[in-house]
Scaffold this motif. Structure first.
Motif, PDB file in Angstrom:
ATOM      1  N   TYR A  13       0.832  -1.211   0.000  1.00 46.01           N
ATOM      2  CA  TYR A  13       0.000   0.000   0.000  1.00 46.01           C
ATOM      3  C   TYR A  13       0.866   1.262   0.000  1.00 46.01           C
ATOM      4  CZ  TYR A  13      -3.311   3.474   1.769  1.00 46.01           C
ATOM      5  OH  TYR A  13      -4.082   4.598   1.940  1.00 46.01           O
ATOM      6  N   TYR A  14       1.813   1.345   0.942  1.00 52.15           N
ATOM      7  CA  TYR A  14       2.633   2.559   1.022  1.00 52.15           C
ATOM      8  C   TYR A  14       3.644   2.648  -0.113  1.00 52.15           C
ATOM      9  CZ  TYR A  14       0.535   4.157   5.283  1.00 52.15           C
ATOM     10  OH  TYR A  14      -0.365   4.636   6.192  1.00 52.15           O
ATOM     11  N   HIS A  15       4.105   1.513  -0.617  1.00 50.63           N
ATOM     12  CA  HIS A  15       5.001   1.541  -1.772  1.00 50.63           C
ATOM     13  C   HIS A  15       4.263   2.088  -2.996  1.00 50.63           C
ATOM     14  CE1 HIS A  15       6.996  -0.131  -5.350  1.00 50.63           C
ATOM     15  NE2 HIS A  15       8.099   0.116  -4.668  1.00 50.63           N
ATOM     16  N   ASN A  16       3.018   1.639  -3.201  1.00 49.90           N
ATOM     17  CA  ASN A  16       2.252   2.092  -4.363  1.00 49.90           C
ATOM     18  C   ASN A  16       1.794   3.539  -4.231  1.00 49.90           C
ATOM     19  OD1 ASN A  16       2.595  -0.301  -5.667  1.00 49.90           O
ATOM     20  ND2 ASN A  16       0.601  -1.119  -5.139  1.00 49.90           N
ATOM     21  N   ARG A  17       1.688   4.041  -3.014  1.00 45.74           N
ATOM     22  CA  ARG A  17       1.347   5.460  -2.842  1.00 45.74           C
ATOM     23  C   ARG A  17       2.445   6.357  -3.386  1.00 45.74           C
ATOM     24  NH1 ARG A  17      -2.045   7.164   2.216  1.00 45.74           N
ATOM     25  NH2 ARG A  17      -1.163   9.122   1.552  1.00 45.74           N
ATOM     26  N   ASN A  18       3.686   5.878  -3.321  1.00 43.35           N
ATOM     27  CA  ASN A  18       4.831   6.690  -3.724  1.00 43.35           C
ATOM     28  C   ASN A  18       5.373   6.305  -5.094  1.00 43.35           C
ATOM     29  OD1 ASN A  18       4.761   8.014  -1.218  1.00 43.35           O
ATOM     30  ND2 ASN A  18       5.921   6.366  -0.279  1.00 43.35           N
ATOM     31  N   THR A  19       4.624   5.509  -5.833  1.00 43.11           N
ATOM     32  CA  THR A  19       5.063   5.044  -7.148  1.00 43.11           C
ATOM     33  C   THR A  19       4.173   5.645  -8.221  1.00 43.11           C
ATOM     34  OG1 THR A  19       5.735   2.964  -6.130  1.00 43.11           O
ATOM     35  CG2 THR A  19       5.570   2.988  -8.512  1.00 43.11           C
ATOM     36  N   ASP A  20       4.772   5.936  -9.352  1.00 45.56           N
ATOM     37  CA  ASP A  20       4.020   6.446 -10.494  1.00 45.56           C
ATOM     38  C   ASP A  20       3.020   5.395 -10.950  1.00 45.56           C
ATOM     39  OD1 ASP A  20       3.227   7.967 -12.700  1.00 45.56           O
ATOM     40  OD2 ASP A  20       4.824   7.137 -13.955  1.00 45.56           O
ATOM     41  N   PRO A  21       1.736   5.769 -11.130  1.00 41.60           N
ATOM     42  CA  PRO A  21       0.726   4.785 -11.548  1.00 41.60           C
ATOM     43  C   PRO A  21       1.058   4.066 -12.847  1.00 41.60           C
ATOM     44  CG  PRO A  21      -0.325   6.831 -10.874  1.00 41.60           C
ATOM     45  CD  PRO A  21       1.151   7.079 -10.885  1.00 41.60           C
ATOM     46  N   MET A  22       1.818   4.684 -13.711  1.00 35.95           N
ATOM     47  CA  MET A  22       2.143   4.062 -14.988  1.00 35.95           C
ATOM     48  C   MET A  22       3.221   2.982 -14.851  1.00 35.95           C
ATOM     49  SD  MET A  22      -0.022   5.488 -16.709  1.00 35.95           S
ATOM     50  CE  MET A  22       0.158   5.600 -18.447  1.00 35.95           C
ATOM     51  N   THR A  23       4.007   3.014 -13.784  1.00 33.40           N
ATOM     52  CA  THR A  23       5.092   2.050 -13.617  1.00 33.40           C
ATOM     53  C   THR A  23       4.798   0.994 -12.561  1.00 33.40           C
ATOM     54  OG1 THR A  23       6.210   3.462 -11.997  1.00 33.40           O
ATOM     55  CG2 THR A  23       6.807   3.750 -14.321  1.00 33.40           C
ATOM     56  N   ARG A  24       3.635   1.027 -11.934  1.00 34.28           N
ATOM     57  CA  ARG A  24       3.288   0.041 -10.901  1.00 34.28           C
ATOM     58  C   ARG A  24       3.131  -1.340 -11.505  1.00 34.28           C
ATOM     59  NH1 ARG A  24      -1.413   3.454  -8.279  1.00 34.28           N
ATOM     60  NH2 ARG A  24      -0.116   5.027  -7.331  1.00 34.28           N
ATOM     61  N   LYS A  25       3.615  -2.321 -10.757  1.00 34.12           N
ATOM     62  CA  LYS A  25       3.434  -3.715 -11.148  1.00 34.12           C
ATOM     63  C   LYS A  25       2.485  -4.355 -10.142  1.00 34.12           C
ATOM     64  CE  LYS A  25       7.996  -3.914 -13.067  1.00 34.12           C
ATOM     65  NZ  LYS A  25       9.370  -3.985 -12.692  1.00 34.12           N
ATOM     66  N   PRO A  26       1.646  -5.292 -10.593  1.00 34.90           N
ATOM     67  CA  PRO A  26       0.739  -5.950  -9.650  1.00 34.90           C
ATOM     68  C   PRO A  26       1.515  -6.744  -8.611  1.00 34.90           C
ATOM     69  CG  PRO A  26       0.516  -6.879 -11.869  1.00 34.90           C
ATOM     70  CD  PRO A  26       1.484  -5.747 -11.954  1.00 34.90           C
ATOM     71  N   ALA A  27       1.075  -6.655  -7.375  1.00 35.55           N
ATOM     72  CA  ALA A  27       1.719  -7.384  -6.291  1.00 35.55           C
ATOM     73  C   ALA A  27       1.054  -8.749  -6.146  1.00 35.55           C
ATOM     74  CB  ALA A  27       1.595  -6.590  -4.998  1.00 35.55           C
ATOM     75  N   PRO A  28       1.842  -9.802  -6.066  1.00 32.82           N
ATOM     76  CA  PRO A  28       1.242 -11.127  -5.931  1.00 32.82           C
ATOM     77  C   PRO A  28       0.538 -11.282  -4.586  1.00 32.82           C
ATOM     78  CG  PRO A  28       3.627 -11.253  -5.751  1.00 32.82           C
ATOM     79  CD  PRO A  28       3.285  -9.837  -6.120  1.00 32.82           C
ATOM     80  N   GLY A  29      -0.634 -11.878  -4.617  1.00 26.83           N
ATOM     81  CA  GLY A  29      -1.363 -12.150  -3.390  1.00 26.83           C
ATOM     82  C   GLY A  29      -2.149 -10.988  -2.845  1.00 26.83           C
TER      83      GLY A  29
END
Length: 92
Positions: A57-73
């Motif tokens: 959750y906190y990693h994806n808050r600080n990541t560009d939406p275009m470069t996010r990868k789906p997290a397993p599980g």
């Protein structure tokens, strides 16, 4: 500063009641029910799952939406998207 304070409060809540910490970031989702099940099966697996979800959750808050990868599980869209309050209601 407000983000750090909320993160610390979330960590403290998760230390004592892992499903409540997951509920605070994912709402009533599959991840919440999985965490309840893991906590019933053993207190330690519930913690591992909860802290993993909070990390994502906190990693994806600080990541560009275009470069996010789906997290397993992870099944909650709020966690996968980082549910950033800055983008709430935005059409962009």
């Amino acid at each position: 500063m407000a983000g750090t304070a909320s993160m610390l409060c979330l960590i403290l809540v998760t230390l004592f009641i892992p499903p409540l910490g997951v509920f605070m970031i994912s709402g009533c989702s599959a991840d919440f029910f999985i965490n309840i099940l893991l906590t019933i099966l053993g207190y330690f697996p519930g913690h591992i799952h909860a802290f993993y979800l909070e990390y994502v959750y906190y990693h994806n808050r600080n990541t560009d939406p275009m470069t996010r990868k789906p997290a397993p599980g992870v099944y909650s869209q709020r966690i996968l998207q980082g549910h950033n309050e800055r983008s709430y209601g935005s059409t962009v």
